[in-house]
Design a protein around this motif. Structure first.
Motif, PDB file in Angstrom:
ATOM      1  N   ILE A 165       0.839  -1.208   0.000  1.00  0.00           N
ATOM      2  CA  ILE A 165       0.000   0.000   0.000  1.00  0.00           C
ATOM      3  C   ILE A 165       0.875   1.259   0.000  1.00  0.00           C
ATOM      4  O   ILE A 165       0.620   2.215  -0.743  1.00  0.00           O
ATOM      5  CB  ILE A 165      -0.949  -0.001   1.215  1.00  0.00           C
ATOM      6  N   LEU A 166       1.929   1.253   0.826  1.00  0.00           N
ATOM      7  CA  LEU A 166       2.797   2.423   0.908  1.00  0.00           C
ATOM      8  C   LEU A 166       3.515   2.682  -0.417  1.00  0.00           C
ATOM      9  O   LEU A 166       3.593   3.829  -0.883  1.00  0.00           O
ATOM     10  CB  LEU A 166       3.829   2.247   2.022  1.00  0.00           C
ATOM     11  N   TYR A 167       4.033   1.616  -1.039  1.00  0.00           N
ATOM     12  CA  TYR A 167       4.780   1.780  -2.284  1.00  0.00           C
ATOM     13  C   TYR A 167       3.885   2.223  -3.434  1.00  0.00           C
ATOM     14  O   TYR A 167       4.356   2.804  -4.404  1.00  0.00           O
ATOM     15  CB  TYR A 167       5.493   0.474  -2.655  1.00  0.00           C
ATOM     16  N   ASN A 168       2.584   1.942  -3.315  1.00  0.00           N
ATOM     17  CA  ASN A 168       1.668   2.304  -4.397  1.00  0.00           C
ATOM     18  C   ASN A 168       0.933   3.620  -4.151  1.00  0.00           C
ATOM     19  O   ASN A 168       0.241   4.115  -5.038  1.00  0.00           O
ATOM     20  CB  ASN A 168       0.634   1.189  -4.621  1.00  0.00           C
ATOM     21  N   THR A 169       1.053   4.181  -2.954  1.00  0.00           N
ATOM     22  CA  THR A 169       0.369   5.444  -2.648  1.00  0.00           C
ATOM     23  C   THR A 169       1.338   6.584  -2.369  1.00  0.00           C
ATOM     24  O   THR A 169       0.926   7.745  -2.353  1.00  0.00           O
ATOM     25  CB  THR A 169      -0.569   5.281  -1.435  1.00  0.00           C
ATOM     26  N   ILE A 170       2.609   6.258  -2.130  1.00  0.00           N
ATOM     27  CA  ILE A 170       3.609   7.285  -1.844  1.00  0.00           C
ATOM     28  C   ILE A 170       4.704   7.212  -2.911  1.00  0.00           C
ATOM     29  O   ILE A 170       5.287   6.136  -3.120  1.00  0.00           O
ATOM     30  CB  ILE A 170       4.237   7.084  -0.450  1.00  0.00           C
ATOM     31  N   PRO A 171       5.011   8.281  -3.598  1.00  0.00           N
ATOM     32  CA  PRO A 171       6.083   8.265  -4.604  1.00  0.00           C
ATOM     33  C   PRO A 171       7.406   7.814  -3.984  1.00  0.00           C
ATOM     34  O   PRO A 171       7.720   8.168  -2.845  1.00  0.00           O
ATOM     35  CB  PRO A 171       6.154   9.726  -5.062  1.00  0.00           C
ATOM     36  N   SER A 172       8.179   7.030  -4.722  1.00  0.00           N
ATOM     37  CA  SER A 172       9.427   6.473  -4.201  1.00  0.00           C
ATOM     38  C   SER A 172      10.413   7.563  -3.800  1.00  0.00           C
ATOM     39  O   SER A 172      11.200   7.396  -2.864  1.00  0.00           O
ATOM     40  CB  SER A 172      10.070   5.554  -5.248  1.00  0.00           C
ATOM     41  N   VAL A 173      10.348   8.700  -4.491  1.00  0.00           N
ATOM     42  CA  VAL A 173      11.279   9.780  -4.157  1.00  0.00           C
ATOM     43  C   VAL A 173      11.016  10.315  -2.748  1.00  0.00           C
ATOM     44  O   VAL A 173      11.949  10.727  -2.046  1.00  0.00           O
ATOM     45  CB  VAL A 173      11.173  10.923  -5.204  1.00  0.00           C
ATOM     46  N   ILE A 174       9.770  10.277  -2.303  1.00  0.00           N
ATOM     47  CA  ILE A 174       9.437  10.711  -0.934  1.00  0.00           C
ATOM     48  C   ILE A 174       9.812   9.632   0.072  1.00  0.00           C
ATOM     49  O   ILE A 174      10.328   9.918   1.160  1.00  0.00           O
ATOM     50  CB  ILE A 174       7.941  11.061  -0.833  1.00  0.00           C
ATOM     51  N   LEU A 175       9.571   8.365  -0.277  1.00  0.00           N
ATOM     52  CA  LEU A 175       9.920   7.258   0.630  1.00  0.00           C
ATOM     53  C   LEU A 175      11.410   7.224   0.933  1.00  0.00           C
ATOM     54  O   LEU A 175      11.833   6.824   2.024  1.00  0.00           O
ATOM     55  CB  LEU A 175       9.485   5.921   0.015  1.00  0.00           C
ATOM     56  N   GLN A 176      12.239   7.634  -0.026  1.00  0.00           N
ATOM     57  CA  GLN A 176      13.684   7.565   0.137  1.00  0.00           C
ATOM     58  C   GLN A 176      14.260   8.746   0.906  1.00  0.00           C
ATOM     59  O   GLN A 176      15.413   8.731   1.303  1.00  0.00           O
ATOM     60  CB  GLN A 176      14.354   7.468  -1.240  1.00  0.00           C
TER      61      GLN A 176
ATOM     62  N   HIS B 247       2.329  15.615   3.969  1.00  0.00           N
ATOM     63  CA  HIS B 247       0.920  15.373   3.655  1.00  0.00           C
ATOM     64  C   HIS B 247       0.754  14.167   2.733  1.00  0.00           C
ATOM     65  O   HIS B 247      -0.147  13.342   2.928  1.00  0.00           O
ATOM     66  CB  HIS B 247       0.300  16.626   3.019  1.00  0.00           C
ATOM     67  N   VAL B 248       1.631  14.052   1.730  1.00  0.00           N
ATOM     68  CA  VAL B 248       1.569  12.903   0.807  1.00  0.00           C
ATOM     69  C   VAL B 248       1.922  11.617   1.551  1.00  0.00           C
ATOM     70  O   VAL B 248       1.246  10.585   1.404  1.00  0.00           O
ATOM     71  CB  VAL B 248       2.535  13.120  -0.383  1.00  0.00           C
ATOM     72  N   PHE B 249       2.973  11.690   2.363  1.00  0.00           N
ATOM     73  CA  PHE B 249       3.427  10.521   3.121  1.00  0.00           C
ATOM     74  C   PHE B 249       2.342  10.045   4.085  1.00  0.00           C
ATOM     75  O   PHE B 249       2.039   8.851   4.159  1.00  0.00           O
ATOM     76  CB  PHE B 249       4.700  10.891   3.890  1.00  0.00           C
ATOM     77  N   PHE B 250       1.730  11.001   4.794  1.00  0.00           N
ATOM     78  CA  PHE B 250       0.723  10.638   5.783  1.00  0.00           C
ATOM     79  C   PHE B 250      -0.535  10.089   5.133  1.00  0.00           C
ATOM     80  O   PHE B 250      -1.219   9.227   5.697  1.00  0.00           O
ATOM     81  CB  PHE B 250       0.389  11.844   6.655  1.00  0.00           C
ATOM     82  N   SER B 251      -0.845  10.553   3.938  1.00  0.00           N
ATOM     83  CA  SER B 251      -1.991  10.023   3.199  1.00  0.00           C
ATOM     84  C   SER B 251      -1.789   8.536   2.895  1.00  0.00           C
ATOM     85  O   SER B 251      -2.724   7.733   3.017  1.00  0.00           O
ATOM     86  CB  SER B 251      -2.190  10.806   1.904  1.00  0.00           C
ATOM     87  N   GLY B 252      -0.569   8.147   2.524  1.00  0.00           N
ATOM     88  CA  GLY B 252      -0.266   6.739   2.275  1.00  0.00           C
ATOM     89  C   GLY B 252      -0.389   5.900   3.534  1.00  0.00           C
ATOM     90  O   GLY B 252      -0.909   4.775   3.502  1.00  0.00           O
ATOM     91  N   LEU B 253       0.080   6.452   4.665  1.00  0.00           N
ATOM     92  CA  LEU B 253      -0.033   5.734   5.934  1.00  0.00           C
ATOM     93  C   LEU B 253      -1.495   5.491   6.293  1.00  0.00           C
ATOM     94  O   LEU B 253      -1.857   4.421   6.790  1.00  0.00           O
ATOM     95  CB  LEU B 253       0.638   6.537   7.053  1.00  0.00           C
ATOM     96  N   LYS B 254      -2.345   6.490   6.038  1.00  0.00           N
ATOM     97  CA  LYS B 254      -3.770   6.343   6.347  1.00  0.00           C
ATOM     98  C   LYS B 254      -4.394   5.215   5.534  1.00  0.00           C
ATOM     99  O   LYS B 254      -5.211   4.444   6.052  1.00  0.00           O
ATOM    100  CB  LYS B 254      -4.496   7.656   6.068  1.00  0.00           C
ATOM    101  N   HIS B 255      -4.008   5.097   4.257  1.00  0.00           N
ATOM    102  CA  HIS B 255      -4.525   4.008   3.425  1.00  0.00           C
ATOM    103  C   HIS B 255      -4.109   2.645   3.996  1.00  0.00           C
ATOM    104  O   HIS B 255      -4.888   1.681   3.977  1.00  0.00           O
ATOM    105  CB  HIS B 255      -4.008   4.144   1.990  1.00  0.00           C
ATOM    106  N   ALA B 256      -2.868   2.557   4.506  1.00  0.00           N
ATOM    107  CA  ALA B 256      -2.397   1.297   5.088  1.00  0.00           C
ATOM    108  C   ALA B 256      -3.189   0.955   6.344  1.00  0.00           C
ATOM    109  O   ALA B 256      -3.578  -0.201   6.562  1.00  0.00           O
ATOM    110  CB  ALA B 256      -0.907   1.399   5.409  1.00  0.00           C
TER     111      ALA B 256
END
Length: 460
Positions: free
Chosen positions: A411-422, A432-441
């Motif tokens: 879920i995280l890899y598909n909702t958060i761009p890899s450039v932000i994850l790194q 905000h983008v990162f936290f949105s992915g966490l909420k989906h998880a």
């Protein structure tokens, strides 16, 4: 049987002493991975095999050892596993390089699987049905305590001595547990049956490859190598079930799954453990990246979950002996779903207390769910198959852990761009983008344990 009944709580205490080592060992190793990588001067991709090979090996062997306990006796399997775990812990601690450490962790996983496959069977065989839930609930204390203490112990030992002593700590605890097990655990009589070697080899390779595929798919997706791994795992899985259907003495008695209580309680366990490890995997990211907590604060906040489980599980187990398992398991899983939903609603400006009470609520739900659900599984099988049932339940737990982390990662890899994850530091827009992915998880985890709440109501 009278002799066993009179010392049943000594048997339970002995099992708990050894049971605490597994969770402590797993949580310690995850905590000290960066230290190990720095010590051996290796990349994270390589050092990740230290916990992964351990978990893969355990999960792939639990079915086999559970059946072995039915045939040769639970005490023999348990004691042999505990002795091997002590020796392999020593070998891990003296590893000269990362490759030896990975190999010795695989060996440690082989013996840890023997320790983990039969405790439910030993407890069920030692306690009368009206005390089974309470006993399994008390046993849950050791697992929760291990998970709660592991990160703190790992950090303390590594800072005071070095990372090698995090493995050496298993030796004195293990030796004491071994002496007590040899003296206190009775010789449960096995049954005359042959070991299903073809089935054991087939299911081991199939499960190992499947879990390897799950781990690799998070990072590499459905690439060529992963598709081959999944194909081979599937073919071997089909072959395994074909072997078992025509076998008079199978490794896995498929007739057990005709019992609705057994089947749906195991399914509930799988789904709930998946949701647990969505919570365990995702929340440190929230604490570190969004709230900018230091590692020691992260470890302290995360203990709210196992500490709550430690308190609630014995009470829930005792209560299940009085009112049955169905309602408690359903309510516990539903509380877990509520907690994950509340985590998804956290604001970016949340306080530490906001996170801690939600984690504690999840621990309460887990404590209410686990003991009655485990009791439902173990109480639904004939005595000759207690080892098999114990092995299946332990497999559900370990496979659920792997699938839960994989689900959260996917879920995280598909909702958060890899450039932000790194990124190690996030800007305001990135957060905000990162936290949105966490909420989906979190919502995905709530959905899983929500289904577990429904399947917990399905009983024979």
């Amino acid at each position: 049987m009278v002799e066993i009944s009179s010392r049943r709580y000594f048997i339970l205490a002995t099992i708990m002493l050894a049971s605490i080592m597994g969770p402590i060992d797993a949580s310690i190793v995850n905590t000290i991975l960066p230290t190990i990588a720095q010590y051996f001067k290796v990349e994270v991709a390589l050092v990740q095999w230290v916990p992964m090979i351990y978990l893969l090996t355990i999960s792939s062997l639990l079915l086999f050892y559970g059946r072995l306990g039915d045939i040769f006796g639970y005490k023999k399997v348990y004691v042999m596993g505990l002795a091997g775990f002590i020796i392999s812990s020593l070998l891990c601690g003296i590893s000269p390089n990362i490759y030896f450490l990975i190999a010795f962790r695989a060996l440690q996983g082989i013996f840890a699987a023997m320790m983990m496959a039969v405790p439910f069977a030993i407890i069920t065989a030692s306690f009368p049905p009206m005390e089974r839930g309470k006993a399994l609930g008390i046993n849950a204390i050791s697992i929760s305590a291990g998970l709660a203490l592991g990160p703190s112990i790992g950090g303390f030992i590594t800072a005071l001595l070095n990372w090698r002593f995090t493995f050496f700590i298993n030796i004195p605890i293990g030796v004491l547990g071994l002496l007590l097990a040899w003296r206190i655990i009775p010789e449960f009589k096995g049954q005359k049956a042959r070991v299903d070697i073809p089935g054991a080899i087939t299911v081991f390779i199939s499960l190992f490859l499947f879990l390897l595929f799950v781990n690799r798919a998070q990072l590499h997706g459905l690439d060529y190598q992963n598709m081959i791994i999944l194909l081979v795992s599937t073919i071997l899985g089909i072959i395994f079930f074909m072997l078992e259907v025509g076998n008079e003495e199978p490794l896995l008695n498929l007739n057990l799954f005709k019992n609705m209580t057994f089947s749906f309680a195991n399914l509930s366990a799988l789904l709930n453990f998946m949701s647990q490890y969505v919570m365990v995997f995702v929340t440190p990211f929230y604490l570190q990246r969004v709230m900018e907590c230091p590692p020691d604060k992260v470890g302290l906040l995360m203990t709210a979950f196992p500490l709550a489980t430690l308190i609630v599980a014995p009470i829930s187990g005792w209560l299940s002996d009085k009112i049955g398992t169905r309602i408690l398991a359903c309510v516990g899983a539903a509380i877990c779903a509520l907690s994950l939903s509340l985590m998804a609603q956290l604001p970016i400006s949340a306080t530490h207390f906001d996170v801690a009470w939600r984690l504690a609520l999840f621990g309460i739900g887990t404590g209410i769910f686990q003991s009655p659900n485990n009791s439902a599984v173990m109480g639904s099988v004939p005595k000759p198959f207690l080892g098999t049932a114990s092995g299946i339940l332990a497999t559900m737990r370990n496979v659920g852990m792997v699938l839960g982390i994989a689900t959260a990662g996917l879920i995280l890899y598909n909702t958060i761009p890899s450039v932000i994850l790194q990124k190690t530091t996030l800007g305001a827009s990135d957060i905000h983008v990162f936290f949105s992915g966490l909420k989906h998880a979190y919502i995905g985890g709530a959905f899983l344990t929500g289904i577990a709440s429904i399947t917990s109501l399905i009983r024979r």
